[in-house]
Scaffold this active site. Structure first.
Site, PDB file in Angstrom:
ATOM      1  N   ASP A 135      -8.443 -28.232  22.478  1.00  0.00           N
ATOM      2  CA  ASP A 135      -7.043 -28.474  22.178  1.00  0.00           C
ATOM      3  C   ASP A 135      -6.241 -27.722  23.227  1.00  0.00           C
ATOM      4  O   ASP A 135      -6.491 -26.525  23.466  1.00  0.00           O
ATOM      5  CB  ASP A 135      -6.677 -27.968  20.779  1.00  0.00           C
ATOM      6  CG  ASP A 135      -7.382 -28.738  19.678  1.00  0.00           C
ATOM      7  OD1 ASP A 135      -7.868 -29.854  19.956  1.00  0.00           O
ATOM      8  OD2 ASP A 135      -7.444 -28.230  18.545  1.00  0.00           O
ATOM      9  N   HIS A 171      -5.389 -32.920  21.861  1.00  0.00           N
ATOM     10  CA  HIS A 171      -6.837 -32.780  21.727  1.00  0.00           C
ATOM     11  C   HIS A 171      -7.507 -33.717  22.732  1.00  0.00           C
ATOM     12  O   HIS A 171      -7.172 -34.902  22.812  1.00  0.00           O
ATOM     13  CB  HIS A 171      -7.256 -33.164  20.301  1.00  0.00           C
ATOM     14  CG  HIS A 171      -8.729 -33.360  20.136  1.00  0.00           C
ATOM     15  ND1 HIS A 171      -9.557 -32.394  19.593  1.00  0.00           N
ATOM     16  CD2 HIS A 171      -9.539 -34.421  20.441  1.00  0.00           C
ATOM     17  CE1 HIS A 171     -10.799 -32.854  19.576  1.00  0.00           C
ATOM     18  NE2 HIS A 171     -10.821 -34.069  20.086  1.00  0.00           N
ATOM     19  N   ARG A 199     -16.103 -24.651  17.824  1.00  0.00           N
ATOM     20  CA  ARG A 199     -16.059 -24.065  16.484  1.00  0.00           C
ATOM     21  C   ARG A 199     -17.431 -24.262  15.849  1.00  0.00           C
ATOM     22  O   ARG A 199     -17.972 -25.373  15.894  1.00  0.00           O
ATOM     23  CB  ARG A 199     -15.033 -24.770  15.595  1.00  0.00           C
ATOM     24  CG  ARG A 199     -13.620 -24.855  16.136  1.00  0.00           C
ATOM     25  CD  ARG A 199     -12.815 -25.761  15.228  1.00  0.00           C
ATOM     26  NE  ARG A 199     -11.522 -26.110  15.788  1.00  0.00           N
ATOM     27  CZ  ARG A 199     -10.882 -27.245  15.509  1.00  0.00           C
ATOM     28  NH1 ARG A 199     -11.438 -28.126  14.680  1.00  0.00           N
ATOM     29  NH2 ARG A 199      -9.713 -27.494  16.052  1.00  0.00           N
ATOM     30  N   HIS A 252     -15.347 -30.598  18.325  1.00  0.00           N
ATOM     31  CA  HIS A 252     -15.311 -29.147  18.538  1.00  0.00           C
ATOM     32  C   HIS A 252     -16.645 -28.501  18.173  1.00  0.00           C
ATOM     33  O   HIS A 252     -16.999 -27.448  18.704  1.00  0.00           O
ATOM     34  CB  HIS A 252     -14.191 -28.520  17.710  1.00  0.00           C
ATOM     35  CG  HIS A 252     -12.818 -28.790  18.215  1.00  0.00           C
ATOM     36  ND1 HIS A 252     -12.257 -28.074  19.261  1.00  0.00           N
ATOM     37  CD2 HIS A 252     -11.876 -29.705  17.835  1.00  0.00           C
ATOM     38  CE1 HIS A 252     -11.036 -28.529  19.495  1.00  0.00           C
ATOM     39  NE2 HIS A 252     -10.780 -29.519  18.646  1.00  0.00           N
ATOM     40  N   TYR A 308       0.134 -38.413  16.344  1.00  0.00           N
ATOM     41  CA  TYR A 308      -1.112 -38.461  15.588  1.00  0.00           C
ATOM     42  C   TYR A 308      -1.075 -37.311  14.592  1.00  0.00           C
ATOM     43  O   TYR A 308      -0.621 -36.213  14.934  1.00  0.00           O
ATOM     44  CB  TYR A 308      -2.312 -38.318  16.525  1.00  0.00           C
ATOM     45  CG  TYR A 308      -3.649 -38.541  15.859  1.00  0.00           C
ATOM     46  CD1 TYR A 308      -4.120 -39.824  15.638  1.00  0.00           C
ATOM     47  CD2 TYR A 308      -4.427 -37.462  15.431  1.00  0.00           C
ATOM     48  CE1 TYR A 308      -5.351 -40.042  15.019  1.00  0.00           C
ATOM     49  CE2 TYR A 308      -5.646 -37.668  14.816  1.00  0.00           C
ATOM     50  CZ  TYR A 308      -6.105 -38.961  14.606  1.00  0.00           C
ATOM     51  OH  TYR A 308      -7.310 -39.164  13.979  1.00  0.00           O
ATOM     52  N   HIS A 354      -1.054 -33.238  15.254  1.00  0.00           N
ATOM     53  CA  HIS A 354      -1.230 -33.033  16.696  1.00  0.00           C
ATOM     54  C   HIS A 354       0.113 -33.029  17.440  1.00  0.00           C
ATOM     55  O   HIS A 354       0.174 -33.401  18.612  1.00  0.00           O
ATOM     56  CB  HIS A 354      -2.144 -34.126  17.280  1.00  0.00           C
ATOM     57  CG  HIS A 354      -3.586 -33.931  16.950  1.00  0.00           C
ATOM     58  ND1 HIS A 354      -4.076 -34.108  15.694  1.00  0.00           N
ATOM     59  CD2 HIS A 354      -4.648 -33.555  17.725  1.00  0.00           C
ATOM     60  CE1 HIS A 354      -5.377 -33.872  15.681  1.00  0.00           C
ATOM     61  NE2 HIS A 354      -5.745 -33.534  16.903  1.00  0.00           N
ATOM     62  N   ASP A 367       1.788 -30.307  18.164  1.00  0.00           N
ATOM     63  CA  ASP A 367       1.966 -29.082  18.937  1.00  0.00           C
ATOM     64  C   ASP A 367       0.849 -28.852  19.952  1.00  0.00           C
ATOM     65  O   ASP A 367       0.745 -27.790  20.553  1.00  0.00           O
ATOM     66  CB  ASP A 367       2.082 -27.873  18.008  1.00  0.00           C
ATOM     67  CG  ASP A 367       0.817 -27.640  17.181  1.00  0.00           C
ATOM     68  OD1 ASP A 367      -0.068 -28.518  17.177  1.00  0.00           O
ATOM     69  OD2 ASP A 367       0.721 -26.578  16.532  1.00  0.00           O
ATOM     70  N   HIS A 368      -0.008 -29.859  20.141  1.00  0.00           N
ATOM     71  CA  HIS A 368      -1.073 -29.745  21.135  1.00  0.00           C
ATOM     72  C   HIS A 368      -1.651 -31.131  21.412  1.00  0.00           C
ATOM     73  O   HIS A 368      -1.342 -32.087  20.714  1.00  0.00           O
ATOM     74  CB  HIS A 368      -2.194 -28.813  20.648  1.00  0.00           C
ATOM     75  CG  HIS A 368      -2.984 -29.371  19.505  1.00  0.00           C
ATOM     76  ND1 HIS A 368      -2.580 -29.282  18.182  1.00  0.00           N
ATOM     77  CD2 HIS A 368      -4.167 -30.056  19.463  1.00  0.00           C
ATOM     78  CE1 HIS A 368      -3.463 -29.862  17.394  1.00  0.00           C
ATOM     79  NE2 HIS A 368      -4.449 -30.346  18.147  1.00  0.00           N
TER      80      HIS A 368
END
Length: 258
Positions: free
Chosen positions: A196, A232, A173, A189, A224, A227, A229-230
């Site tokens: 992710d 990192h 990003r 990122h 955490y 987090h 749904d994914h």
């Protein structure tokens, strides 16, 4: 494609010959396999050079638990250990020496642009839907190089999960994008060193646990904040200590990862 295959076979044959014969066969400029990188000598502890550095990029995801492989062009114990784990993972003789069989497997895994076959620059450059590697704290070339290293670690993680699909939901990003999505001001990122991810077959907890043995020094997952749904994963330990802690940071409380 036929030409590259023949050139690759010639290099592999040369690597398998005694030292005197190698000097004769590999006297001509080395061909590049699939438009990427070709190794022209066996590598083992004590050797150094650009060929070692290129190997390290591709085996960094096979570091020991909680460890990393430094991309420094020096073939030391941590590189030898990573090569052994890579060899074992792909059913090769695990002796820690990178030779024809090890290189052949890497050629099989890499695409024409040096990315591993299951990941691409497009996947890692998906911040806010805009392409390119500029707009971050680093030069676009340095950011892109970091993204390549991240992809090879993801390839190792994918293999560790049983060679099942692993999906990147966020990669690089730029600064504007990072602010837009509410990312931390020092987010990995921004540097191309983070991704992710989620799996189509493995639980997020399994992904978070498995990542501990694939060279990631930053791991955040279920439990955490933000987090669930994914997962990192990042390489903060290899990153500049002026920007981030030089030690690992793992937290996925719901998975007992920390």
């Amino acid at each position: 494609m036929r030409v590259n295959t023949l050139k690759r076979a010639a290099v592999a044959f040369a690597l398998a010959l005694p030292g005197a014969a190698i000097a004769t066969v590999v006297a001509a400029p080395a061909a590049h396999a699939d438009g990427c990188y070709t190794w022209t000598r066996n590598l083992y502890q004590g050797r150094s050079g650009e060929d070692v550095r290129q190997l390290q990029i591709r085996v960094a995801g096979w570091a020991a638990y909680g460890a990393i492989v430094r991309i420094d062009g020096r073939y030391g114990p941590e590189t030898a250990g990573a090569v052994k784990r890579f060899q074992s993972a792909y059913g090769l003789r695990a002796d820690g020496v990178a030779g024809p069989q090890t290189f052949a497997k890497i050629y099989n895994l890499q695409d024409n642009d040096c990315t591993p076959k299951h990941f691409s620059y497009t996947e890692l450059d998906n911040g806010c839907g805009k392409g390119g590697w500029s707009g971050g704290p680093l030069s676009s070339s340095a950011t892109r190089e970091n993204a390549l290293r991240t992809m090879w670690k993801l390839e190792a993680l994918r293999r560790g999960l049983g060679d099942k699909p692993l999906y990147v939901t966020s990669g690089f990003r730029n600064i504007a994008c990072n602010k837009q999505v509410g990312g931390a001001s020092d987010s990995q990122h921004l540097y191309g060193t983070a991704a992710d991810v989620k799996s189509g077959t493995s639980s997020l907890c399994r992904v978070a646990r498995t990542a501990r043995t694939h060279g990631f020094s930053g791991i955040f997952g279920p439990g955490y904040p933000d987090h669930d749904d994914h997962v990192h994963v990042d390489s903060r330990r290899e990153n500049n200590s002026d920007r981030t802690s030089n030690s690992r940071s793992w937290s996925a409380p719901d998975c007992e990862v920390g």
